[in-house]
Design an enzyme around this catalytic site. Structure first.
Site, PDB file in Angstrom:
ATOM      1  N   CYS A  72       6.142  -7.475  10.088  1.00  0.00           N
ATOM      2  CA  CYS A  72       6.875  -6.827   8.863  1.00  0.00           C
ATOM      3  C   CYS A  72       8.514  -5.882   9.044  1.00  0.00           C
ATOM      4  CB  CYS A  72       6.015  -5.140   8.525  1.00  0.00           C
ATOM      5  SG  CYS A  72       4.053  -5.424   9.385  1.00  0.00           S
ATOM      6  N   HIS A 128       7.932   1.730   6.955  1.00  0.00           N
ATOM      7  CA  HIS A 128       7.962   1.031   8.907  1.00  0.00           C
ATOM      8  C   HIS A 128       9.640   0.294   9.048  1.00  0.00           C
ATOM      9  CE1 HIS A 128       5.653  -2.176  11.390  1.00  0.00           C
ATOM     10  NE2 HIS A 128       6.385  -1.460  12.249  1.00  0.00           N
TER      11      HIS A 128
END
Ligand SMILES: *[C@@H]1O[C@H](CO)[C@@H](O)[C@H](O)[C@H]1NC(C)=O
Ligand SMILES: *[C@@H]1O[C@H](CO)[C@@H](O)[C@H](O)[C@H]1NC(C)=O
Ligand SMILES: *[C@@H]1O[C@H](CO)[C@@H](O)[C@H](O)[C@H]1NC(C)=O
Length: 559
Positions: A72, A128
């Site tokens: 990610c 994130h």
């Protein structure tokens, strides 16, 4: 000088008749950990994804599109900056919000570029890309990287938030920590008996404090990171998963409606928490698909995409909205729920999965772009493209600025989308696993061959194409190949038949790739030292959002 040029440029744009209101609205749908084989338009015949399929049907389907990384944080960094994550030191996944790492302020981001062009920008969902650098300074808040509005999870969804007994960041650490704790306590006892009583007791206390903190913070990891944020306020802790998808939809819809009245074009980034584990499908999707909780979550996400599109349709904004649908990387073959069911995505015929930055399964993503006002319908682009292309392509559409003082790795693929061009603008694409080039893709001029040279090979479990554990995946266990392996991924997408590089034309192909590798590496000399997660920084509860939340309440009460 620069300012004057910018003004002159925008004046020219106005003369040319590109008025702000004519700029398309832009909506990104990014799904977390979705496999390329999970979408109907990409060949799945048992999962129902009609809304995503309609984007592919009414627009351009990119069936050789690549994430810049297979985890990610680096993949999303590359999407946001149009640069390989190594250029900003973001090669590893950010393990916890307690970490002081994040996307540097020196990067020029996609939402910033659109903001400069008069867009109202919003991020709804997962971020994130960092949170605090110093205590509670929210240095990496999305509002400081180009978004006007933010609602979502600064971290990522993990099993711990769903009440699972499995700890996402364990990676075998907890077991080892218990062992170290045991050995240290026995040593302290021996010291207190044989050498000095006080010294032994001090040693035992120190051990309990240090090791106890590690074990405690890992065991309660979910508590420290499960924060829901609106702009700069933590609004919920822990995150309530029951209604989260519905709330993300509502936030996206409200943003669209609130901006509809205003003149500004919108940039809405819907960054779903689905379909990362902890998979949490809600009724009526729970139990409704043929593929267990994971399939249910995929179908719920598809519905959510449809909800946002419906709102734009109702407001007659659909035609001039550019939709970009994709996944942040390949599906996760190691993810299982507590009942042992696979809850990770399906990567179709490709080998490899999340964490594998070089095999197609880790990086091929199901991407479709719809913009009814300008792009053709039912178009298929099979040329290799990259998610890093999104920013320069949008810049070309809206007249936005790309930095000229640094390397930009993405290319404008608008001509490919419209059909004006038939060849990818990339000659080479570099495939990173953490901070290492694990493979290089080469598209020689004027023929459809797509070569890929692998330098490292994942240390899969024998006879499979997956690692043994999640830890091996996150820390990417690789074997360097003494002789790099060359494949033609256009003809051999499973990367099973290495070509003989001792003969022509393959020996020349390897030479060209090696040359490209050298010049790429030269362009990296000013890259910052890459971030490597370490136990200390992600087990410091004092830096956690939980304590930040408490601090927020105290300061509120004092006001
Ligand atoms: C469709 O997706 C499910 C769930 O990931 C997978 O198990 C199945 O094999 C896929 N079907 C096809 C035809 O790819
Ligand atoms: C979570 O949200 C659901 C739906 O809004 C609600 O019914 C439930 O009570 C909430 N749970 C908690 C723990 O607040
Ligand atoms: C494509 O180019 C490569 C390298 O230049 C060459 O070896 C190969 O034969 C070409 N393939 C076709 C189908 O023309």
């Amino acid at each position: 000088m620069e300012n004057m040029l910018a003004r002159l440029f925008s004046a020219l744009c106005l003369c040319a008749g590109i008025h702000a209101s004519e700029k398309p609205n832009i909506v990104i749908f990014l799904v977390d950990d979705l496999g390329i084989g999970d979408i109907g338009a990409f060949g799945n015949d048992t999962l129902r994804t009609p809304h995503v399929d309609s984007i592919c049907e009414n627009g351009v389907k990119l069936d050789h599109d690549l994430a810049a990384a297979s985890l990610c944080t680096p993949s999303r960094t590359a999407l946001m900056t149009s640069r390989y994550a190594i250029r900003s030191g973001m090669t590893s996944v950010i393990i916890s919000l307690m970490s002081p790492q994040g996307i540097p302020a020196s990067e020029h981001t996609l939402p910033q570029m659109l903001q400069e062009q008069g867009y109202a920008t919003a991020l709804i969902g997962k971020w994130h890309l960092g949170w605090n650098r110093q205590l509670f300074d929210q240095y990496y808040n999305p509002l400081k990287r180009g978004f006007d509005y933010y609602f979502g999870l600064p971290y990522t969804l993990i099993k711990d938030f769903g009440g699972s007994s499995e700890i996402m960041v364990d990676f075998g650490f907890v077991g080892k920590l218990y062992k170290v704790l045991g050995i240290c306590l026995i040593t302290s006892m021996v010291v207190s008996r044989l050498i000095n009583n006080k010294l032994g007791i001090t040693m035992a206390l120190m051990t309990l404090i240090v090791m106890g903190n590690y074990i405690f913070t890992l065991k309660t990891f979910g508590i420290w990171n499960s924060a829901l944020v609106r702009n700069d306020r933590i609004v919920e802790m822990p995150l309530n998963l029951t209604s989260i998808t519905q709330r993300l939809i509502g936030e996206g819809q409200n943003f669209i409606k609130s901006q509809h009245a205003a003149e500004k074009p919108i940039f809405l980034f819907m960054s779903w928490l689905h379909v990362h584990s902890y998979v949490h499908p809600q009724p009526p999707f729970k139990g409704a698909s043929q593929h267990g909780p994971y399939g249910d979550a995929v179908e719920e996400t598809d519905w959510a995409v449809g909800q946002i599109m419906d709102t734009l349709r109702e407001l007659q904004m659909l035609d001039n909205t550019l939709f970009y649908f994709s996944s942040d990387h390949g599906g996760d073959k190691l993810e299982h729920d507590e009942e042992g069911r696979l809850v990770g995505g399906w990567n179709g015929l490709f080998r490899g999965s999340k964490g594998d930055g070089s095999h197609e399964g880790g990086i091929r993503v199901p991407t479709c772009v719809q913009w009814s006002a300008k792009l053709p319908r039912r178009k298929l682009v099979s040329e290799p493209t990259s998610q890093m292309d999104l920013m320069p392509t949008l810049a070309s559409i809206v007249g936005g600025r790309m930095s000229t003082d640094r390397s930009i790795d993405g290319k404008d693929i608008l001509p490919l989308l419209t059909g004006e061009a038939t060849r990818t603008p990339h000659d080479f694409l570099f495939h990173y696993t953490r901070n290492k080039i694990s493979a290089i893709r080469y598209m020689p001029e004027e023929n459809g061959t797509v070569y890929k040279l692998h330098y490292l090979w994942p240390q899969w479990q024998p006879g499979t194409d997956t690692w043994a554990s999640l830890g091996d995946q996150v820390f990417a266990i690789y074997i360097p190949l003494s002789k790099p392996l060359l494949f033609d991924v256009a003809k051999d997408p499973r990367e099973e038949k290495p070509l003989d590089t001792s003969i022509e034309p393959y020996s020349s192909v390897v030479k060209s790739i090696e040359e490209a590798k050298r010049s790429h590496e030269k362009s990296l000399t000013d890259a910052p030292r890459g971030y490597v997660p370490n136990l200390h920084e992600y087990t410091n509860p004092l830096r956690s959002t939980f304590v930040e939340y408490a601090w927020q309440m105290v300061t509120d009460a004092m006001k």
